[in-house]
Design an enzyme around this catalytic site. Structure first.
Site, mmCIF file in Angstrom:
data_model
loop_
_atom_site.group_PDB
_atom_site.id
_atom_site.type_symbol
_atom_site.label_atom_id
_atom_site.label_comp_id
_atom_site.label_asym_id
_atom_site.label_seq_id
_atom_site.Cartn_x
_atom_site.Cartn_y
_atom_site.Cartn_z
ATOM 1 C CD GLU A 23 28.458 34.020 39.998
ATOM 2 O OE1 GLU A 23 29.709 34.137 39.996
ATOM 3 O OE2 GLU A 23 27.861 33.208 40.740
ATOM 4 C CG HIS A 83 32.355 36.865 42.065
ATOM 5 N ND1 HIS A 83 33.285 36.798 43.081
ATOM 6 C CD2 HIS A 83 31.407 35.949 42.374
ATOM 7 C CE1 HIS A 83 32.923 35.879 43.961
ATOM 8 N NE2 HIS A 83 31.773 35.351 43.556
ATOM 9 C CG HIS A 85 27.295 35.392 44.902
ATOM 10 N ND1 HIS A 85 27.631 34.996 46.175
ATOM 11 C CD2 HIS A 85 28.284 34.933 44.096
ATOM 12 C CE1 HIS A 85 28.775 34.330 46.135
ATOM 13 N NE2 HIS A 85 29.198 34.287 44.879
ATOM 14 C CG ASP A 96 32.831 32.315 45.154
ATOM 15 O OD1 ASP A 96 32.859 32.150 43.922
ATOM 16 O OD2 ASP A 96 31.933 32.948 45.736
#
Length: 139
Positions: A23, A83, A85, A96
């Site tokens: 990530e 961010h 995935h 999260d």
């Protein structure tokens, strides 16, 4: 609603591709509106220092502070965070949600499989907090 310029979106997507299978993460700067239309002007990449970077992200606290100072020097506000995935959907995971700490800020999530970008606002007014999906528009 979040205004996410095409150039910023492309830069984040490229970082996500390059960083895969881990990530990637960073901070979004610009004009922040808690209940309205935030506008991203820039993105600030950060190193993912999580113990398991393939499934988690964490921005180094010292680097985050440095980024916040750069934002302030440029007259920008913290719009939110981003961010990726690499192998998951562009929506917040349970982790999260458990780690979200910036009320009313946007959390942009890039999915590589399928290739998609989603944005969510963290609403902490409820006892357990929750994410609300927000619309992304180009500038």
């Amino acid at each position: 609603m979040i205004v996410l310029p095409t150039a910023v979106r492309k830069a984040i997507l490229e970082r996500a591709r390059e960083g895969s299978p881990e990530e990637i993460c960073g901070v979004l700067g610009g004009e922040y509106e808690p209940d309205g239309r935030s506008r991203v002007r820039s993105q600030y990449p950060a190193e993912n220092v999580a113990e398991t970077p393939r499934t988690r992200y964490e921005i180094d606290p010292e680097q985050q502070l440095t980024i916040f100072e750069r934002l302030e020097d440029r007259g920008e506000e913290i719009v939110g965070f981003y961010h990726s995935h690499p192998r998951g959907p562009p929506r917040p995971s349970a982790t999260d949600a458990a780690r979200a700490t910036w009320p009313d800020r946007s959390y942009v999530i890039v999915s590589l499989e399928p290739l998609e970008v989603g944005s969510w606002r963290w609403r902490a007014e409820s006892t357990d907090g929750r994410f609300e999906r927000e619309r992304i528009v180009d500038d």
